[in-house]
Design a protein around this motif. Structure first.
Motif, PDB file in Angstrom:
ATOM      1  N   SER A   1       4.800  -9.179  22.225  1.00 56.36           N
ATOM      2  CA  SER A   1       5.846  -9.703  23.684  1.00 56.36           C
ATOM      3  C   SER A   1       5.810  -8.377  24.354  1.00 56.36           C
ATOM      4  O   SER A   1       5.563  -8.951  25.719  1.00 56.36           O
ATOM      5  CB  SER A   1       7.880 -10.568  23.432  1.00 56.36           C
ATOM      6  OG  SER A   1       8.146  -9.958  23.002  1.00 56.36           O
TER       7      SER A   1
ATOM      8  N   VAL B   1       0.532 -19.699  32.225  1.00 55.79           N
ATOM      9  CA  VAL B   1       1.128 -19.357  31.379  1.00 55.79           C
ATOM     10  C   VAL B   1       0.679 -20.183  29.890  1.00 55.79           C
ATOM     11  O   VAL B   1       1.175 -19.596  28.649  1.00 55.79           O
ATOM     12  CB  VAL B   1       2.586 -20.950  31.636  1.00 55.79           C
ATOM     13  CG1 VAL B   1       3.313 -21.463  29.884  1.00 55.79           C
ATOM     14  CG2 VAL B   1       3.298 -20.786  32.478  1.00 55.79           C
ATOM     15  N   LEU B   2      -0.159 -20.790  30.064  1.00 53.22           N
ATOM     16  CA  LEU B   2      -1.950 -20.975  28.486  1.00 53.22           C
ATOM     17  C   LEU B   2      -2.669 -20.029  28.286  1.00 53.22           C
ATOM     18  O   LEU B   2      -2.288 -19.380  28.225  1.00 53.22           O
ATOM     19  CB  LEU B   2      -2.658 -21.974  28.991  1.00 53.22           C
ATOM     20  CG  LEU B   2      -2.058 -23.867  29.706  1.00 53.22           C
ATOM     21  CD1 LEU B   2      -3.178 -24.857  30.158  1.00 53.22           C
ATOM     22  CD2 LEU B   2      -1.800 -23.935  28.392  1.00 53.22           C
TER      23      LEU B   2
ATOM     24  N   THR C   1      -1.106 -16.589  28.918  1.00 44.66           N
ATOM     25  CA  THR C   1      -0.203 -16.010  28.201  1.00 44.66           C
ATOM     26  C   THR C   1       0.161 -16.049  26.566  1.00 44.66           C
ATOM     27  O   THR C   1       0.844 -15.469  26.125  1.00 44.66           O
ATOM     28  CB  THR C   1       1.457 -16.404  29.255  1.00 44.66           C
ATOM     29  OG1 THR C   1       0.894 -15.627  30.011  1.00 44.66           O
ATOM     30  CG2 THR C   1       2.350 -15.341  28.242  1.00 44.66           C
ATOM     31  N   ILE C   2       0.555 -17.265  26.399  1.00 47.23           N
ATOM     32  CA  ILE C   2       0.604 -17.790  24.875  1.00 47.23           C
ATOM     33  C   ILE C   2      -0.815 -17.359  24.152  1.00 47.23           C
ATOM     34  O   ILE C   2      -0.714 -17.196  23.010  1.00 47.23           O
ATOM     35  CB  ILE C   2       0.324 -19.511  25.367  1.00 47.23           C
ATOM     36  CG1 ILE C   2       1.289 -19.993  25.571  1.00 47.23           C
ATOM     37  CG2 ILE C   2       0.576 -19.733  23.877  1.00 47.23           C
ATOM     38  CD1 ILE C   2       2.193 -21.719  26.119  1.00 47.23           C
ATOM     39  N   ASN C   3      -2.138 -17.811  24.740  1.00 45.17           N
ATOM     40  CA  ASN C   3      -3.219 -17.061  24.294  1.00 45.17           C
ATOM     41  C   ASN C   3      -2.982 -16.132  23.949  1.00 45.17           C
ATOM     42  O   ASN C   3      -3.473 -15.239  22.232  1.00 45.17           O
ATOM     43  CB  ASN C   3      -4.630 -17.445  25.455  1.00 45.17           C
ATOM     44  CG  ASN C   3      -6.054 -17.381  24.173  1.00 45.17           C
ATOM     45  OD1 ASN C   3      -6.421 -15.719  24.421  1.00 45.17           O
ATOM     46  ND2 ASN C   3      -6.536 -17.798  23.932  1.00 45.17           N
ATOM     47  N   TRP C   4      -2.517 -14.893  24.818  1.00 50.66           N
ATOM     48  CA  TRP C   4      -2.519 -13.659  24.617  1.00 50.66           C
ATOM     49  C   TRP C   4      -1.534 -13.555  23.526  1.00 50.66           C
ATOM     50  O   TRP C   4      -2.020 -12.186  23.031  1.00 50.66           O
ATOM     51  CB  TRP C   4      -2.474 -12.936  26.257  1.00 50.66           C
ATOM     52  CG  TRP C   4      -3.421 -12.531  27.247  1.00 50.66           C
ATOM     53  CD1 TRP C   4      -4.371 -12.976  26.768  1.00 50.66           C
ATOM     54  CD2 TRP C   4      -2.974 -12.759  27.838  1.00 50.66           C
ATOM     55  NE1 TRP C   4      -5.760 -12.803  27.920  1.00 50.66           N
ATOM     56  CE2 TRP C   4      -4.327 -12.182  28.472  1.00 50.66           C
ATOM     57  CE3 TRP C   4      -2.354 -11.765  29.106  1.00 50.66           C
ATOM     58  CZ2 TRP C   4      -4.795 -12.087  30.075  1.00 50.66           C
ATOM     59  CZ3 TRP C   4      -2.661 -11.560  30.381  1.00 50.66           C
ATOM     60  CH2 TRP C   4      -3.652 -11.779  31.489  1.00 50.66           C
ATOM     61  N   GLY C   5      -0.429 -13.746  23.642  1.00 55.75           N
ATOM     62  CA  GLY C   5       0.466 -13.478  22.341  1.00 55.75           C
ATOM     63  C   GLY C   5       0.024 -13.885  21.430  1.00 55.75           C
ATOM     64  O   GLY C   5       0.547 -13.134  20.140  1.00 55.75           O
ATOM     65  N   ILE C   6      -0.010 -14.779  20.911  1.00 59.15           N
ATOM     66  CA  ILE C   6      -0.728 -15.217  19.795  1.00 59.15           C
ATOM     67  C   ILE C   6      -1.591 -13.815  19.088  1.00 59.15           C
ATOM     68  O   ILE C   6      -1.557 -14.143  17.952  1.00 59.15           O
ATOM     69  CB  ILE C   6      -1.495 -16.393  19.524  1.00 59.15           C
ATOM     70  CG1 ILE C   6      -0.552 -17.392  19.800  1.00 59.15           C
ATOM     71  CG2 ILE C   6      -1.762 -17.089  18.288  1.00 59.15           C
ATOM     72  CD1 ILE C   6      -0.872 -19.028  19.922  1.00 59.15           C
TER      73      ILE C   6
ATOM     74  N   ALA D   1      -4.214 -22.837  17.039  1.00 56.74           N
ATOM     75  CA  ALA D   1      -3.573 -22.681  18.384  1.00 56.74           C
ATOM     76  C   ALA D   1      -4.188 -21.554  19.289  1.00 56.74           C
ATOM     77  O   ALA D   1      -3.765 -21.943  21.108  1.00 56.74           O
ATOM     78  CB  ALA D   1      -2.664 -21.451  18.159  1.00 56.74           C
TER      79      ALA D   1
ATOM     80  N   SER E   1      -5.282 -23.245  23.495  1.00 56.49           N
ATOM     81  CA  SER E   1      -4.998 -22.726  24.684  1.00 56.49           C
ATOM     82  C   SER E   1      -5.376 -22.413  25.257  1.00 56.49           C
ATOM     83  O   SER E   1      -5.798 -22.486  26.823  1.00 56.49           O
ATOM     84  CB  SER E   1      -3.667 -21.201  23.548  1.00 56.49           C
ATOM     85  OG  SER E   1      -4.272 -20.030  23.559  1.00 56.49           O
TER      86      SER E   1
ATOM     87  N   TYR F   1      -6.578 -23.724  28.618  1.00 59.02           N
ATOM     88  CA  TYR F   1      -6.671 -23.229  30.144  1.00 59.02           C
ATOM     89  C   TYR F   1      -8.205 -22.820  31.026  1.00 59.02           C
ATOM     90  O   TYR F   1      -8.079 -22.875  31.932  1.00 59.02           O
ATOM     91  CB  TYR F   1      -6.442 -21.438  29.699  1.00 59.02           C
ATOM     92  CG  TYR F   1      -6.385 -20.050  31.085  1.00 59.02           C
ATOM     93  CD1 TYR F   1      -6.275 -19.824  31.646  1.00 59.02           C
ATOM     94  CD2 TYR F   1      -8.319 -19.176  30.070  1.00 59.02           C
ATOM     95  CE1 TYR F   1      -6.176 -19.211  32.854  1.00 59.02           C
ATOM     96  CE2 TYR F   1      -8.635 -18.625  31.435  1.00 59.02           C
ATOM     97  CZ  TYR F   1      -7.576 -18.139  32.518  1.00 59.02           C
ATOM     98  OH  TYR F   1      -8.072 -17.446  33.075  1.00 59.02           O
TER      99      TYR F   1
END
Length: 312
Positions: A45, A90-91, A93-98, A165, A169, A173
């Motif tokens: 994160s 948001v999408l 960010t989810i992709n990068w985080g995973i 995921a 995502s 995106y």
């Protein structure tokens, strides 16, 4: 990583400059796991927050050089455009985080699988959401990809959620990003600009509570986190300028460079386990992509031949 459908392709064929731009971007994305492994001691994160924050000045500088800042001013005055940019932000960010977490957790092979599946998932989305007609080759490719996921699910006792995921995502995106009526450079800047507000707040929170890595843990961590902006923004900007100089079919083939490099790095450098189930699953995916790519090239060749026919 970049999605084929989200980039404008040149209408007059490929150019060497476009090919070199796209190749550079995909190779940089392919080497990205080494960078993410180096920052694996930092929570995902926090890495993502710094990816966002330090991308803002780089992306902004590119827009200033290109003289496209007016597009951003227009976007900031449009509630609909801001809402759509917030959704894509948001999408991504989810992709990068995973992705960041998965590399650090020793699951790079799963990230490669996710990005291999991605173009087939985009075709599936087009069929479901846009009622696009699937060709026989596309249907076979999607079925083979689903079989690969099933093989891994049976072997692991559960779905390969990292791969799915990442694929879902990024697929959504790219789908929603197409509705954002700005260029790729402007869209990327708008996304990271919107994300920079919560990112700054989160970084300040980490630093004030003694849990951050931007200063208290040494100069090396500061440099690594500053570099997050470079490894995020630079490949995207290079890709955006290359994609518009290439045909869609060319980009469609080149997009497999990055996941192939990630796969090689995961197996031969990170020494992640690659057993019989993974071998079967990847074999099915590679077969699916071969069928899909062959169909795409055949279709592109047929369209080109049709366009060369003399008018009656």
């Amino acid at each position: 990583m970049a999605e084929v459908k989200n980039a404008p392709a040149a209408t007059n064929g490929d150019s060497l400059q476009g090919f070199l731009f796209a190749l550079t971007a995909y190779v940089l994305w392919g080497f990205l796991p080494f960078f993410m492994k180096a920052v694996a001691h930092i929570p995902a994160s926090e890495v993502v927050a710094h990816r966002i924050l330090w991308s803002v000045p780089l992306a902004g500088l590119v827009l200033v050089i290109l003289g496209r800042t007016a597009d951003i001013r227009v976007a900031l005055r449009s509630p609909r455009m801001l809402a759509m940019a917030a959704l894509t932000a948001v999408l991504i960010t989810i992709n990068w985080g995973i992705y960041v977490w998965a590399i650090g957790a020793g699951r790079a092979i799963e990230t490669a699988l996710g990005y291999y599946i991605n173009p087939l998932f985009s075709i599936f989305l087009g069929a479901v959401l846009l009622r696009e007609k699937l060709t026989r080759a596309q249907i076979v490719a999607i079925v083979l990809a689903a079989a690969a996921v099933l093989v891994l699910a049976l072997e692991a006792g559960g779905l390969p959620w990292v791969s799915l995921a990442l694929c879902v995502s990024w697929g959504f995106y790219a789908f929603f990003r197409k509705t954002l009526p700005v260029g790729p450079n402007q869209g990327f800047f708008l996304e990271v600009l919107l994300l920079s507000v919560p990112s700054i707040g989160y970084i300040i929170y980490l630093e004030t509570t003694g849990r951050g890595h931007f200063g208290d843990t040494g100069t090396a961590d500061v440099l690594w986190l500053l570099a997050c902006g470079v490894v995020t923004a630079v490949p995207l900007m290079i890709y955006a300028n290359g994609a518009k100089l290439l045909k869609l079919s060319t980009i469609g083939i080149m997009q497999y460079i990055a996941p192939t490099m990630i796969f090689i790095i995961a197996v031969f450098f990170f020494h992640e386990p690659f057993g019989h189930a993974q071998m079967l699953a990847f074999g099915l995916i590679w077969l699916a992509l071969f069928i899909y790519s062959g169909s795409m090239l055949t279709s592109a060749r047929a369209q080109r031949m049709e366009s060369l026919k003399p008018a009656e």
